[in-house]
Design a protein around this motif. Structure first.
Motif, short mmCIF file in Angstrom:
data_model
loop_
_atom_site.label_atom_id
_atom_site.label_comp_id
_atom_site.label_asym_id
_atom_site.label_seq_id
_atom_site.Cartn_x
_atom_site.Cartn_y
_atom_site.Cartn_z
N GLU A 141 0.83 -1.21 0.00
CA GLU A 141 0.00 0.00 0.00
C GLU A 141 0.86 1.27 0.00
OE1 GLU A 141 -3.89 -1.62 2.47
OE2 GLU A 141 -2.15 -0.91 3.58
N ILE A 142 1.91 1.24 0.80
CA ILE A 142 2.79 2.41 0.89
C ILE A 142 3.46 2.68 -0.45
CG2 ILE A 142 4.89 3.33 1.95
CD1 ILE A 142 4.07 1.66 4.49
N VAL A 143 4.04 1.65 -1.07
CA VAL A 143 4.75 1.89 -2.34
C VAL A 143 3.79 2.23 -3.47
CG1 VAL A 143 6.84 0.60 -1.71
CG2 VAL A 143 5.02 -0.56 -2.95
N LEU A 144 2.60 1.67 -3.46
CA LEU A 144 1.62 2.03 -4.48
C LEU A 144 1.24 3.51 -4.35
CD1 LEU A 144 -0.16 1.14 -6.84
CD2 LEU A 144 -1.92 0.54 -5.18
N ASP A 145 1.01 3.95 -3.13
CA ASP A 145 0.71 5.35 -2.86
C ASP A 145 1.87 6.23 -3.34
OD1 ASP A 145 -0.34 7.74 -1.89
OD2 ASP A 145 -0.51 7.05 0.19
N LEU A 146 3.10 5.85 -3.00
CA LEU A 146 4.28 6.61 -3.41
C LEU A 146 4.39 6.66 -4.94
CD1 LEU A 146 6.97 8.04 -2.81
CD2 LEU A 146 8.04 5.76 -2.76
N GLN A 147 4.21 5.53 -5.59
CA GLN A 147 4.30 5.48 -7.05
C GLN A 147 3.27 6.39 -7.70
OE1 GLN A 147 3.93 1.28 -7.85
NE2 GLN A 147 5.89 0.83 -6.87
N GLN A 148 2.06 6.39 -7.16
CA GLN A 148 1.00 7.25 -7.72
C GLN A 148 1.34 8.73 -7.55
OE1 GLN A 148 -2.37 5.59 -5.61
NE2 GLN A 148 -2.88 4.22 -7.30
N GLU A 149 1.85 9.10 -6.39
CA GLU A 149 2.23 10.49 -6.15
C GLU A 149 3.38 10.92 -7.06
OE1 GLU A 149 0.88 13.00 -4.32
OE2 GLU A 149 -0.76 11.60 -3.99
N LEU A 150 4.37 10.05 -7.21
CA LEU A 150 5.50 10.37 -8.08
C LEU A 150 5.05 10.49 -9.54
CD1 LEU A 150 8.21 8.12 -6.43
CD2 LEU A 150 8.24 10.62 -6.53
N LYS A 151 4.15 9.62 -9.95
CA LYS A 151 3.65 9.66 -11.32
C LYS A 151 2.87 10.95 -11.58
CE LYS A 151 1.19 6.85 -14.70
NZ LYS A 151 0.45 5.60 -14.93
N THR A 152 2.05 11.34 -10.61
CA THR A 152 1.29 12.58 -10.72
C THR A 152 2.21 13.79 -10.87
OG1 THR A 152 -0.51 11.67 -9.39
CG2 THR A 152 -0.39 14.06 -9.50
N ASN A 153 3.35 13.75 -10.19
CA ASN A 153 4.29 14.87 -10.20
C ASN A 153 5.39 14.73 -11.26
OD1 ASN A 153 3.86 16.80 -7.69
ND2 ASN A 153 3.25 14.74 -7.10
N LEU A 154 5.32 13.69 -12.07
CA LEU A 154 6.39 13.41 -13.02
C LEU A 154 6.65 14.53 -14.02
CD1 LEU A 154 8.59 11.41 -13.66
CD2 LEU A 154 6.99 10.20 -15.17
N PRO A 155 5.63 15.15 -14.61
CA PRO A 155 5.93 16.25 -15.54
C PRO A 155 6.77 17.36 -14.90
CG PRO A 155 3.64 15.58 -15.77
CD PRO A 155 4.19 14.85 -14.57
N GLN A 156 6.41 17.73 -13.67
CA GLN A 156 7.16 18.76 -12.94
C GLN A 156 8.58 18.27 -12.65
OE1 GLN A 156 6.05 19.24 -8.84
NE2 GLN A 156 6.84 21.32 -8.73
N ILE A 157 8.72 17.02 -12.22
CA ILE A 157 10.04 16.47 -11.90
C ILE A 157 10.92 16.43 -13.15
CG2 ILE A 157 11.26 14.37 -11.18
CD1 ILE A 157 8.76 13.81 -9.34
N ARG A 158 10.39 16.00 -14.26
CA ARG A 158 11.17 15.92 -15.50
C ARG A 158 11.64 17.31 -15.93
NH1 ARG A 158 9.07 11.06 -19.27
NH2 ARG A 158 10.83 11.82 -20.47
N PHE A 159 10.76 18.30 -15.80
CA PHE A 159 11.12 19.67 -16.13
C PHE A 159 12.26 20.14 -15.23
CE2 PHE A 159 10.66 24.26 -15.44
CZ PHE A 159 10.79 24.73 -16.75
N MET A 160 12.11 19.88 -13.93
CA MET A 160 13.14 20.28 -12.96
C MET A 160 14.47 19.59 -13.23
SD MET A 160 10.82 20.25 -9.54
CE MET A 160 11.54 21.37 -8.39
N LEU A 161 14.42 18.33 -13.63
CA LEU A 161 15.65 17.59 -13.92
C LEU A 161 16.47 18.26 -15.02
CD1 LEU A 161 14.78 13.79 -13.71
CD2 LEU A 161 16.59 14.99 -12.48
#
Length: 161
Positions: free
Chosen positions: A5-25
């Motif tokens: 449950e914890i990693v699924l929640d984490l994966q979903q949050e990271l996926k939701t924020n992925l466009p922002q993270i990729r831009f920042m990278l």
């Protein structure tokens, strides 16, 4: 709560924020890393743990599809120095679930204890206060981590969490 449950929640949050993270990278990799760490902390807070997303090898931060699927640290309780169960039980369960692995006592000093489960390619460091998973979460690793949270950390599954 389970590891799953914890990693699924984490994966979903990271996926939701992925466009922002990729831009920042592209603009500032350090800020992207900071954002990933913040997301881990936010997810961990929901479960009353400290959740740290690690990137132990160069270039892994660019492997977007693996975010939240390997190399995590779960800090459960900084105060604990002993497991609530015998270390041998943890070792036996690791062999049972993970198969052809090496298992040894680790961090055995100052009345502390720990277990290291490993192969030539990966490891899981299990301490009374935390677990550090330095591998991809396949079905067996996830099953073992689910067992650890319930038995070595006495975290029971809560309905509707």
């Amino acid at each position: 709560m389970t590891f799953s449950e914890i990693v699924l929640d984490l994966q979903q949050e990271l996926k939701t924020n992925l466009p922002q993270i990729r831009f920042m990278l592209k603009k500032n990799p350090a800020m992207a890393y900071t954002r990933i760490v913040e997301i881990g902390k936010q997810v961990g807070k929901k479960y009353n743990i400290k959740l740290i997303v690690n990137f132990p090898k160069e270039g892994r931060i660019d492997e977007f599809d693996m975010y939240g699927k390997r190399d995590l640290s779960l800090i459960i309780d900084y105060e604990k120095t002993r497991f609530p169960i015998n270390r041998e039980i943890i070792k036996e369960k690791a062999r049972e679930v993970l198969g052809d692995i090496k298992v040894e006592d680790a961090y055995m000093y100052e009345n502390k204890e720990g277990v290291r489960v490993f192969t030539d390619n990966w490891k899981i460091d299990i301490l009374p206060h935390s677990v550090h998973i330095w591998t991809e979460f396949n079905e067996k690793v996830t099953e073992f981590c689910n067992w650890l949270l319930e038995n070595a950390y006495e975290i029971k599954k809560y309905p509707n969490k």
